[in-house]
Scaffold this motif. Structure first.
Motif, PDB file in Angstrom:
ATOM      1  N   MET A 132      74.068  66.728 -14.934  1.00 19.38           N
ATOM      2  CA  MET A 132      74.297  67.343 -16.077  1.00 19.38           C
ATOM      3  C   MET A 132      75.726  68.000 -16.200  1.00 19.38           C
ATOM      4  O   MET A 132      75.850  69.209 -16.360  1.00 19.38           O
ATOM      5  CB  MET A 132      73.304  68.626 -15.860  1.00 19.38           C
ATOM      6  CG  MET A 132      71.758  68.197 -16.005  1.00 19.38           C
ATOM      7  SD  MET A 132      70.706  69.502 -15.754  1.00 19.38           S
ATOM      8  CE  MET A 132      69.293  68.536 -15.632  1.00 19.38           C
ATOM      9  N   SER A 165      75.886  57.652 -19.119  1.00 20.49           N
ATOM     10  CA  SER A 165      74.794  58.415 -19.381  1.00 20.49           C
ATOM     11  C   SER A 165      73.955  58.695 -18.077  1.00 20.49           C
ATOM     12  O   SER A 165      73.514  59.688 -17.911  1.00 20.49           O
ATOM     13  CB  SER A 165      73.853  57.501 -20.108  1.00 20.49           C
ATOM     14  OG  SER A 165      73.244  56.341 -19.580  1.00 20.49           O
ATOM     15  N   HIS A 175      75.598  61.979 -17.098  1.00 23.57           N
ATOM     16  CA  HIS A 175      75.052  63.013 -17.810  1.00 23.57           C
ATOM     17  C   HIS A 175      73.632  63.508 -17.395  1.00 23.57           C
ATOM     18  O   HIS A 175      73.408  64.712 -17.330  1.00 23.57           O
ATOM     19  CB  HIS A 175      75.270  62.841 -19.118  1.00 23.57           C
ATOM     20  CG  HIS A 175      76.505  62.974 -19.724  1.00 23.57           C
ATOM     21  ND1 HIS A 175      77.378  64.071 -19.681  1.00 23.57           N
ATOM     22  CD2 HIS A 175      77.463  62.088 -20.205  1.00 23.57           C
ATOM     23  CE1 HIS A 175      78.466  63.711 -20.167  1.00 23.57           C
ATOM     24  NE2 HIS A 175      78.595  62.368 -20.606  1.00 23.57           N
ATOM     25  N   HIS A 176      72.915  62.542 -17.041  1.00 19.81           N
ATOM     26  CA  HIS A 176      71.421  62.866 -16.510  1.00 19.81           C
ATOM     27  C   HIS A 176      71.335  63.504 -15.100  1.00 19.81           C
ATOM     28  O   HIS A 176      70.478  64.240 -14.992  1.00 19.81           O
ATOM     29  CB  HIS A 176      70.670  61.660 -16.955  1.00 19.81           C
ATOM     30  CG  HIS A 176      70.449  61.105 -18.560  1.00 19.81           C
ATOM     31  ND1 HIS A 176      69.764  62.042 -19.384  1.00 19.81           N
ATOM     32  CD2 HIS A 176      70.857  59.904 -19.046  1.00 19.81           C
ATOM     33  CE1 HIS A 176      69.950  61.537 -20.560  1.00 19.81           C
ATOM     34  NE2 HIS A 176      70.665  60.249 -20.410  1.00 19.81           N
ATOM     35  N   THR A 177      72.148  62.781 -14.250  1.00 18.18           N
ATOM     36  CA  THR A 177      71.859  63.072 -12.946  1.00 18.18           C
ATOM     37  C   THR A 177      72.531  64.464 -12.320  1.00 18.18           C
ATOM     38  O   THR A 177      72.267  65.155 -11.842  1.00 18.18           O
ATOM     39  CB  THR A 177      72.299  61.837 -11.945  1.00 18.18           C
ATOM     40  OG1 THR A 177      73.406  61.721 -12.178  1.00 18.18           O
ATOM     41  CG2 THR A 177      71.192  60.762 -12.206  1.00 18.18           C
TER      42      THR A 177
END
Length: 65
Positions: free
Chosen positions: A61, A54, A57-59
């Motif tokens: 993208m 996760s 994915h958040h840092t």
């Protein structure tokens, strides 16, 4: 004979001075950090991949599936 020894000593001192300089140390530190982050983010080793899934994915993208 003394000229050769003093010359090689001078080269050694210049090399040590350059290696211990702040810009060189900063560059080496940043490179090591970047390599570590790259390795962790893009590993296919399941245990590490699942832990940072996760975060990746958040840092970044970036999808990985």
């Amino acid at each position: 004979m003394m000229t050769t020894q003093s010359s090689s000593s001078s080269v050694w001192q210049q090399t040590a001075r350059l290696t211990l300089s702040t810009p060189v140390q900063a560059t080496l530190y940043i490179s090591l950090f970047a390599l570590t982050v790259w390795t962790v983010y893009f590993t296919t080793y399941p245990a590490v991949h699942n832990k940072v899934h996760s975060l990746r994915h958040h840092t970044l993208m970036v999808s990985c599936h």
